[in-house]
Design a protein around this motif. Structure first.
Motif, PDB file in Angstrom:
ATOM      1  N   LYS A 136      59.677  96.611 -17.435  1.00  0.00           N
ATOM      2  CA  LYS A 136      58.583  95.693 -17.723  1.00  0.00           C
ATOM      3  C   LYS A 136      58.259  94.801 -16.521  1.00  0.00           C
ATOM      4  N   ARG A 186      69.263  95.334 -26.214  1.00  0.00           N
ATOM      5  CA  ARG A 186      70.134  95.787 -27.309  1.00  0.00           C
ATOM      6  C   ARG A 186      71.570  95.392 -26.990  1.00  0.00           C
ATOM      7  N   CYS A 201      67.307  89.606 -18.836  1.00  0.00           N
ATOM      8  CA  CYS A 201      67.461  90.688 -19.814  1.00  0.00           C
ATOM      9  C   CYS A 201      67.920  90.157 -21.169  1.00  0.00           C
ATOM     10  N   LYS A 222      66.418 103.017 -21.768  1.00  0.00           N
ATOM     11  CA  LYS A 222      67.680 103.502 -22.325  1.00  0.00           C
ATOM     12  C   LYS A 222      68.859 103.392 -21.363  1.00  0.00           C
ATOM     13  N   CYS A 255      65.062  89.105 -23.256  1.00  0.00           N
ATOM     14  CA  CYS A 255      64.007  90.105 -23.456  1.00  0.00           C
ATOM     15  C   CYS A 255      64.038  90.664 -24.877  1.00  0.00           C
ATOM     16  N   GLU A 256      62.853  90.974 -25.412  1.00  0.00           N
ATOM     17  CA  GLU A 256      62.757  91.542 -26.755  1.00  0.00           C
ATOM     18  C   GLU A 256      63.254  92.982 -26.827  1.00  0.00           C
ATOM     19  N   TYR A 257      63.436  93.643 -25.679  1.00  0.00           N
ATOM     20  CA  TYR A 257      63.907  95.028 -25.642  1.00  0.00           C
ATOM     21  C   TYR A 257      65.418  95.126 -25.384  1.00  0.00           C
ATOM     22  N   CYS A 291      68.879  98.616 -22.417  1.00  0.00           N
ATOM     23  CA  CYS A 291      67.437  98.388 -22.460  1.00  0.00           C
ATOM     24  C   CYS A 291      66.843  99.427 -23.406  1.00  0.00           C
ATOM     25  N   SER A 292      66.100  98.987 -24.404  1.00  0.00           N
ATOM     26  CA  SER A 292      65.548  99.944 -25.366  1.00  0.00           C
ATOM     27  C   SER A 292      64.304 100.663 -24.843  1.00  0.00           C
ATOM     28  N   ILE A 293      63.800 100.281 -23.677  1.00  0.00           N
ATOM     29  CA  ILE A 293      62.657 100.984 -23.085  1.00  0.00           C
ATOM     30  C   ILE A 293      63.138 102.184 -22.265  1.00  0.00           C
TER      31      ILE A 293
END
Length: 78
Positions: free
Chosen positions: A75, A38, A31, A59, A34-36, A55-57
């Motif tokens: 993902k 936060r 994590c 939430k 990962c680009e998502y 996680c920005s995907i």
């Protein structure tokens, strides 16, 4: 429904549902790259919890998500 997404649903947990420390660390390291990922938890667009990863995907709080065996990365990285 929105509150359930923000704060998670209440679950009947058993000790077997919780992952080992080694597996949690493995998921956290994935994590963190990962680009998502936060660094601060944001909800309702303007409230922020500093130091609580998210996680920005999906939430979800990453610290809570990696804890349970049945949780999955949105993902499918783990």
């Amino acid at each position: 429904m929105m509150l359930a997404r923000l704060f998670g649903s209440i679950k009947n947990l058993e000790y077997s549902d919780i992952l080992s420390t080694k597996e949690k660390q493995k998921r956290l390291s994935i994590c963190n790259l990962c680009e998502y990922f936060r660094k601060d938890f944001i909800y309702l667009f303007f409230f922020k919890k500093k130091g609580v990863t998210q996680c920005s995907i999906c939430k979800c709080s990453i610290n809570d998500k990696v804890l349970f065996e049945k949780e999955k990365c949105p993902k499918l990285k783990w």
